[in-house]
Design an enzyme around this catalytic site. Structure first.
Site: not given
Ligand code: RIB
Length: 304
Positions: A39, A42-43, A139, A188, A226, A256-257, A292
């Protein structure tokens, strides 16, 4: 004390490793799959928490009353993210279906689930403050994010908005109100051009799109590119750039997160633009060396 509050999505990522990503109408066999935490919201919270002392990052989001929801809450907790703002609803926990190819590229489909029911009221009143750095993505419902952004800005706080993914139906008027509530926009190359076009940009490369967004919106616009690193364009016409590390990526999911989380941490710590960009680029590169979205995210020690 200042606090980074991430108001955004929480997902479980079902990640399949494939030789090549399936095209429309095609079936491919995966080499295996993993159930991981993700997510964008969360990331970004985890990325910021990894490089800051404990108690400096809070998550506001929503999960389902199911095993995936508990997995996500436990994971945020284990990474030192404050979870009082995570609510549990009747909807299923958000889920992302991710294919990762042998060369580290990915394709992602997100089923929003509980993220789609996140309301602005979930934001703790104490975090509508001048000491808050608010971090947003695209999101969870736009109306909720926008209301929270306006409230934090009105209180004198900083708002970092990662315009990812750019909704197909995001109208010009919505984008303009988003920019009014934003201090730092992160996009981006593709998102920069898409957003700039919605505001009437005449065309050109992604850097001119980012410069246009900065001037048009009165924001600092950071564009990530990138392996080419990142550039920050400010509304007064000045800009900075930072390179990415030279790496062979294993999985670019969450790069990116990671950039956004480390950027938020650096600004909250009062670092200068060039240092903030350099650290965020290094962190995003390192994140690509783990499988991941979150496994490869670095600690503060790995950034210096
Ligand atoms: O940016 C990557 C994220 O996008 C993934 O972890 C996925 O859950 C989506 O939200």
């Amino acid at each position: 004390m200042s606090l980074i509050t991430v108001f955004g999505s929480i997902n479980v990522d079902l990640v399949a490793g494939v030789d090549t990503i399936a095209r429309p109408g095609e079936t491919v066999l995966a080499t295996g799959y993993a159930t991981l935490c993700g997510g964008k919201g969360a990331n970004q919270a985890v990325a910021a928490a990894r490089v800051l002392p404990p108690g400096r990052v809070a998550m506001v989001g929503r999960v389902g009353r199911d095993g995936f929801g508990q997995l996500c809450i436990d994971n945020l907790n284990a990474n030192g993210v404050l979870i009082d703002g995570v609510t549990v609803g009747r909807e299923p926990t958000g889920c992302a279906f991710i294919s990762v190819s042998a060369d580290g590229e990915n394709a992602i489909t997100v089923a929003s689930g509980a993220n789609g029911a996140l309301a602005a009221e979930a934001m703790p009143a104490a975090e509508l403050a001048a000491t808050t750095t608010l971090v947003l993505q695209m999101e969870v419902p736009f109306v909720s994010s926008h209301l929270v952004a306006r409230r934090v800005r009105a209180a004198g706080g900083r708002v970092i908005w990662n315009l990812a993914p750019v909704p197909e139906r995001l109208r010009e008027a919505e984008l303009r109100t988003l920019l009014e509530a934003t201090s730092v926009l992160v996009v981006n190359e593709h998102e920069a051009c898409t957003a700039a076009q919605r505001l009437g940009w005449a065309g050109g490369d992604f850097e001119s799109a980012a410069a246009f967004l900065a001037a048009e919106g009165g924001v600092t616009c950071i564009v990530t590119a990138g392996p080419s690193g990142a550039r920050a364009f400010h509304p007064d016409g000045t800009h900075q750039a930072a390179p990415a590390e030279r790496i062979v990526p294993i999985d670019t999911t969450g790069a990116g997160d990671t950039f956004v989380g480390i950027l938020a941490a650096g600004l909250d710590e009062g670092r200068g633009w060039r240092e903030v960009l350099t650290r965020a680029c290094r962190g995003a590169s390192l994140a690509c060396l783990g499988h991941g979205a979150q496994r490869g995210m670095p600690t503060a020690g790995q950034l210096s």
